[in-house]
Design a protein around this motif. Structure first.
Motif, PDB file in Angstrom:
ATOM      1  N   PRO A 131       0.802  -1.231   0.000  1.00  0.00           N
ATOM      2  CA  PRO A 131       0.000   0.000   0.000  1.00  0.00           C
ATOM      3  C   PRO A 131       0.830   1.274   0.000  1.00  0.00           C
ATOM      4  O   PRO A 131       2.046   1.266   0.202  1.00  0.00           O
ATOM      5  CB  PRO A 131      -0.789  -0.127   1.302  1.00  0.00           C
ATOM      6  N   VAL A 132       0.130   2.367  -0.223  1.00  0.00           N
ATOM      7  CA  VAL A 132       0.660   3.701   0.025  1.00  0.00           C
ATOM      8  C   VAL A 132      -0.048   4.201   1.274  1.00  0.00           C
ATOM      9  O   VAL A 132      -1.256   4.000   1.435  1.00  0.00           O
ATOM     10  CB  VAL A 132       0.395   4.645  -1.160  1.00  0.00           C
ATOM     11  N   ILE A 133       0.704   4.847   2.154  1.00  0.00           N
ATOM     12  CA  ILE A 133       0.167   5.282   3.442  1.00  0.00           C
ATOM     13  C   ILE A 133       0.384   6.780   3.590  1.00  0.00           C
ATOM     14  O   ILE A 133       1.479   7.287   3.306  1.00  0.00           O
ATOM     15  CB  ILE A 133       0.847   4.524   4.609  1.00  0.00           C
ATOM     16  N   PHE A 134      -0.649   7.493   4.041  1.00  0.00           N
ATOM     17  CA  PHE A 134      -0.560   8.942   4.191  1.00  0.00           C
ATOM     18  C   PHE A 134      -1.081   9.383   5.554  1.00  0.00           C
ATOM     19  O   PHE A 134      -1.884   8.696   6.187  1.00  0.00           O
ATOM     20  CB  PHE A 134      -1.403   9.661   3.128  1.00  0.00           C
ATOM     21  N   SER A 135      -0.634  10.552   5.955  1.00  0.00           N
ATOM     22  CA  SER A 135      -1.214  11.278   7.084  1.00  0.00           C
ATOM     23  C   SER A 135      -2.117  12.358   6.515  1.00  0.00           C
ATOM     24  O   SER A 135      -1.652  13.201   5.733  1.00  0.00           O
ATOM     25  CB  SER A 135      -0.100  11.902   7.936  1.00  0.00           C
ATOM     26  N   TRP A 136      -3.402  12.339   6.883  1.00  0.00           N
ATOM     27  CA  TRP A 136      -4.314  13.355   6.354  1.00  0.00           C
ATOM     28  C   TRP A 136      -3.926  14.756   6.824  1.00  0.00           C
ATOM     29  O   TRP A 136      -4.043  15.734   6.072  1.00  0.00           O
ATOM     30  CB  TRP A 136      -5.759  13.058   6.741  1.00  0.00           C
ATOM     31  N   GLN A 137      -3.439  14.867   8.040  1.00  0.00           N
ATOM     32  CA  GLN A 137      -3.009  16.167   8.537  1.00  0.00           C
ATOM     33  C   GLN A 137      -1.952  16.776   7.615  1.00  0.00           C
ATOM     34  O   GLN A 137      -1.990  17.973   7.312  1.00  0.00           O
ATOM     35  CB  GLN A 137      -2.450  16.033   9.953  1.00  0.00           C
ATOM     36  N   ASP A 138      -1.014  15.958   7.143  1.00  0.00           N
ATOM     37  CA  ASP A 138       0.028  16.462   6.255  1.00  0.00           C
ATOM     38  C   ASP A 138      -0.528  16.788   4.872  1.00  0.00           C
ATOM     39  O   ASP A 138      -0.083  17.745   4.231  1.00  0.00           O
ATOM     40  CB  ASP A 138       1.159  15.438   6.161  1.00  0.00           C
ATOM     41  N   ILE A 139      -1.488  15.994   4.404  1.00  0.00           N
ATOM     42  CA  ILE A 139      -2.122  16.312   3.123  1.00  0.00           C
ATOM     43  C   ILE A 139      -2.791  17.678   3.202  1.00  0.00           C
ATOM     44  O   ILE A 139      -2.665  18.510   2.294  1.00  0.00           O
ATOM     45  CB  ILE A 139      -3.151  15.225   2.747  1.00  0.00           C
ATOM     46  N   GLU A 140      -3.494  17.927   4.304  1.00  0.00           N
ATOM     47  CA  GLU A 140      -4.164  19.223   4.482  1.00  0.00           C
ATOM     48  C   GLU A 140      -3.156  20.372   4.546  1.00  0.00           C
ATOM     49  O   GLU A 140      -3.369  21.437   3.959  1.00  0.00           O
ATOM     50  CB  GLU A 140      -5.010  19.205   5.755  1.00  0.00           C
ATOM     51  N   GLN A 141      -2.061  20.154   5.260  1.00  0.00           N
ATOM     52  CA  GLN A 141      -1.035  21.195   5.358  1.00  0.00           C
ATOM     53  C   GLN A 141      -0.444  21.500   3.983  1.00  0.00           C
ATOM     54  O   GLN A 141      -0.159  22.662   3.664  1.00  0.00           O
ATOM     55  CB  GLN A 141       0.060  20.763   6.323  1.00  0.00           C
ATOM     56  N   ASP A 142      -0.273  20.453   3.172  1.00  0.00           N
ATOM     57  CA  ASP A 142       0.283  20.653   1.838  1.00  0.00           C
ATOM     58  C   ASP A 142      -0.630  21.487   0.953  1.00  0.00           C
ATOM     59  O   ASP A 142      -0.158  22.175   0.043  1.00  0.00           O
ATOM     60  CB  ASP A 142       0.560  19.298   1.167  1.00  0.00           C
TER      61      ASP A 142
END
Length: 260
Positions: A131-142
């Motif tokens: 899989p690919v794994i993300f942090s939503w908090q970091d996506i929002e910051q980006d």
């Protein structure tokens, strides 16, 4: 594409197309898309539709993903392959999203054969066959700091592309007429330059994390290519030109046409 695959694609695009109001909402939130043409946007919408259909995008630790969140992830995941084809993102099915940065623990062997237990807090991770794994908090910051060259989704998708040749080594499978010797020379020179600047505490214009390894160099510079192409073109011209050839896109020219 054979007739059966084409029929499947047409069926998915017809039956599962991203709704117009949802697409427009996501488009308005993703500033990195603002310089794209209507033709590019239409194609990206198709790729995102296929991505959403083929991937399982889900939250963990009780984190709920809305339809808009899924489209935000899918759209950014597909931008790097806009001119390459969705097939480069095949072979894996899961996108796992944590609410915040997540901790991983690993045992790693050093150059002397000694095993060390390592714990790290990550904003994203890509497994070569998983899989690919993300942090939503970091996506929002980006979404807010896109011009700074940070984008965890572009970063991890770059890792996925890098591993298509069997290992994460900073050189994805190159297109016909691209030369591995030229790629190796340009990237090695820039990598050494970055490391030398950090070693002697000189100022650098990109995230120092790029100096961690050739694989991270490619992933970080891919972030800058899409989010801050002017920084990359000014400071690492040769690498910028090779990434333009590889991704078959020119974000810098796109932006100049709309004054970004």
């Amino acid at each position: 594409m054979n007739i059966f695959k084409r029929a499947r694609v047409i069926y998915i695009l017809h039956r599962h197309a991203i709704k117009r109001n949802l697409w427009e909402s996501v488009r308005d939130k993703l500033m990195v898309l603002q310089s794209m043409t209507s033709v590019e946007m239409a194609h990206l919408r198709e790729l995102a539709t296929l991505f959403l259909h083929d991937k399982n995008i889900y939250g963990v630790q009780g984190f709920h993903l809305s339809d808009e969140m899924r489209v935000i992830i899918a759209t950014q995941a597909c931008l790097p392959v806009l001119s390459l084809g969705i097939g480069l993102l095949s072979g894996w099915s899961d996108v796992i999203v944590y609410p915040n940065a997540f901790q991983v623990s690993r045992d790693e062997r050093d150059e002397f054969g000694i095993v060390h237990h390592d714990q790290r807090l990550l904003s994203g991770e890509a497994w070569s066959r998983g899989p690919v794994i993300f942090s939503w908090q970091d996506i929002e910051q980006d979404l807010q700091r896109w011009q700074r060259g940070h984008n965890v989704i572009f970063h991890e998708i770059a890792h996925k592309l890098d591993t298509l040749n069997g290992s994460a080594n900073g050189m994805p499978p190159l297109h016909y007429a691209m030369h591995s010797e030229q790629w190796t020379a340009a990237f090695s020179e820039a990598y050494e330059q970055l490391n030398q600047h950090l070693k002697y505490h000189h100022g650098v214009f990109v995230d120092p994390y790029a100096a961690t390894s050739p694989a991270e160099f490619f992933a970080v510079f891919s972030e800058y290519f899409f989010c801050a192409p002017d920084v990359l073109q000014t400071n690492f011209e040769n690498v910028f030109q090779l990434l333009k050839l590889y991704y078959r896109q020119d974000p810098l020219t796109r932006r100049s046409k709309v004054g970004l």
